[in-house]
Scaffold this motif. Structure first.
Motif, PDB file in Angstrom:
ATOM      1  N   VAL A 220       0.852  -1.173   0.000  1.00  0.00           N
ATOM      2  CA  VAL A 220       0.000   0.000   0.000  1.00  0.00           C
ATOM      3  C   VAL A 220       0.894   1.231   0.000  1.00  0.00           C
ATOM      4  O   VAL A 220       1.505   1.572   1.011  1.00  0.00           O
ATOM      5  N   ASN A 221       0.988   1.896  -1.123  1.00  0.00           N
ATOM      6  CA  ASN A 221       1.861   3.064  -1.248  1.00  0.00           C
ATOM      7  C   ASN A 221       1.084   4.336  -1.556  1.00  0.00           C
ATOM      8  O   ASN A 221       1.292   5.375  -0.932  1.00  0.00           O
TER       9      ASN A 221
ATOM     10  N   ILE B 168      -2.513   6.774  -2.317  1.00  0.00           N
ATOM     11  CA  ILE B 168      -3.845   6.962  -1.758  1.00  0.00           C
ATOM     12  C   ILE B 168      -4.837   6.020  -2.427  1.00  0.00           C
ATOM     13  O   ILE B 168      -5.704   5.433  -1.773  1.00  0.00           O
TER      14      ILE B 168
ATOM     15  N   GLN C  68      -4.280   3.089  -3.679  1.00  0.00           N
ATOM     16  CA  GLN C  68      -4.097   1.737  -3.165  1.00  0.00           C
ATOM     17  C   GLN C  68      -4.635   1.612  -1.744  1.00  0.00           C
ATOM     18  O   GLN C  68      -5.211   0.583  -1.369  1.00  0.00           O
ATOM     19  N   ARG C  69      -4.474   2.661  -0.959  1.00  0.00           N
ATOM     20  CA  ARG C  69      -5.018   2.649   0.402  1.00  0.00           C
ATOM     21  C   ARG C  69      -6.544   2.576   0.371  1.00  0.00           C
ATOM     22  O   ARG C  69      -7.159   1.835   1.135  1.00  0.00           O
ATOM     23  N   LYS C  70      -7.142   3.338  -0.516  1.00  0.00           N
ATOM     24  CA  LYS C  70      -8.594   3.296  -0.650  1.00  0.00           C
ATOM     25  C   LYS C  70      -9.063   1.907  -1.067  1.00  0.00           C
ATOM     26  O   LYS C  70     -10.069   1.387  -0.561  1.00  0.00           O
TER      27      LYS C  70
ATOM     28  N   GLN D 229      -7.594  -0.910  -0.504  1.00  0.00           N
ATOM     29  CA  GLN D 229      -7.464  -1.851   0.611  1.00  0.00           C
ATOM     30  C   GLN D 229      -8.585  -1.653   1.626  1.00  0.00           C
ATOM     31  O   GLN D 229      -9.170  -2.637   2.120  1.00  0.00           O
ATOM     32  N   LEU D 230      -8.928  -0.401   1.933  1.00  0.00           N
ATOM     33  CA  LEU D 230     -10.028  -0.142   2.859  1.00  0.00           C
ATOM     34  C   LEU D 230     -11.337  -0.710   2.319  1.00  0.00           C
ATOM     35  O   LEU D 230     -12.121  -1.310   3.064  1.00  0.00           O
TER      36      LEU D 230
ATOM     37  N   GLU E  32      -1.515   0.181  11.427  1.00  0.00           N
ATOM     38  CA  GLU E  32      -2.103   1.424  10.941  1.00  0.00           C
ATOM     39  C   GLU E  32      -3.532   1.269  10.433  1.00  0.00           C
ATOM     40  O   GLU E  32      -4.191   2.243  10.113  1.00  0.00           O
ATOM     41  N   ILE E  33      -4.029   0.050  10.389  1.00  0.00           N
ATOM     42  CA  ILE E  33      -5.373  -0.193   9.876  1.00  0.00           C
ATOM     43  C   ILE E  33      -6.298  -0.600  11.026  1.00  0.00           C
ATOM     44  O   ILE E  33      -5.987  -1.490  11.803  1.00  0.00           O
TER      45      ILE E  33
ATOM     46  N   LYS F 122      -7.530  10.762   9.692  1.00  0.00           N
ATOM     47  CA  LYS F 122      -7.754   9.413   9.185  1.00  0.00           C
ATOM     48  C   LYS F 122      -8.602   9.435   7.914  1.00  0.00           C
ATOM     49  O   LYS F 122      -9.475  10.294   7.747  1.00  0.00           O
TER      50      LYS F 122
ATOM     51  N   ILE G  76      -7.655   4.217   8.094  1.00  0.00           N
ATOM     52  CA  ILE G  76      -6.196   4.167   8.019  1.00  0.00           C
ATOM     53  C   ILE G  76      -5.671   5.594   8.208  1.00  0.00           C
ATOM     54  O   ILE G  76      -6.313   6.556   7.834  1.00  0.00           O
TER      55      ILE G  76
END
Length: 222
Positions: free
Chosen positions: A82-83, A85, A87-89, A91-92, A136-137, A203, A221
């Motif tokens: 996860v690098n 934004i 990719q973070r979205k 994953q969430l 962090e999650i 967050k 996250i």
């Protein structure tokens, strides 16, 4: 005269024999009826008990299957880096989809009568509480009273978020509360104040209403 007495005696004896025969027949029939009822009752009881045992075994197998699927999907998610934004979205959202699938499974168990609605909710909340991710999650569920009722981050649980607002100053609990008319699942950014340290951290959250139980699932996250 003697013949009359003999005939009368014969009729009386015959009547007594018929009466005795009727009584014997009645008692034999009663005994057979009671025996039949007892057999039917205990057979039905044994069959019901066997069906209940089979149903419980089926439910436990379903729970085991759900857990295996969770572990498999979770393992795949952890292998993804996860690098950005975006990719973070992703994953969430993936974690939220996973959790919602589990909630729907418990809801299905309750709707089919395999377990009670209260038991289904308690099992779902316990699963969410015990499933941890990278530090962090986090994820949590808040109810219609804007109270966090379960989270893998223990400091979040039992926190009242009725006054929590996003960066656009919108009330989060009102915006995403798990009603049928609530907004669809979406991302939002908010500032979280730790109940323990009072530290504030920004967050990114993905909010998914679960109107069947008037809950809202949030994966977050930093």
């Amino acid at each position: 005269y003697n013949n009359s007495r003999t005939y009368y005696f014969f009729l009386r004896q015959n009547h007594m024999l018929r009466s005795l025969h009727s009584k014997i027949l009645f008692f034999v029939t009663a005994i057979m009826a009671v025996t039949a009822i007892s057999i039917l009752y205990f057979t039905k009881h044994d069959v019901s008990k066997a069906m209940l045992t089979a149903q419980e075994a089926s439910v436990e197998n379903d729970f085991h299957f759900v857990e295996l699927n969770i572990k498999q999907v979770y393992g795949q998610l952890l292998t993804q880096k996860v690098n950005t934004i975006g990719q973070r979205k992703q994953q969430l959202k993936s974690l939220s989809d996973l959790a919602v699938s589990v909630l729907n499974k418990y809801l299905q168990f309750a709707q089919t009568g395999a377990i009670s609605p209260q038991d289904a909710q308690e099992r779902a909340l316990a699963w969410l509480r015990e499933t941890t991710f990278e530090q962090e999650i986090d994820w949590f569920i808040f109810d219609s009273d804007a109270l966090i009722i379960s989270s893998n981050n223990r400091e979040m649980e039992r926190t009242d978020i009725s006054s929590l607002k996003d960066i656009k100053a919108r009330n989060i609990s009102s915006l995403y509360r798990g009603r049928k008319d609530a907004a669809l699942a979406q991302f939002d950014v908010f500032d979280w104040r730790s109940p323990l340290t009072e530290a504030i951290s920004r967050k990114l959250g993905y909010f998914t209403p679960f109107p069947e139980w008037q809950w809202t699932l949030v994966t977050v996250i930093d």
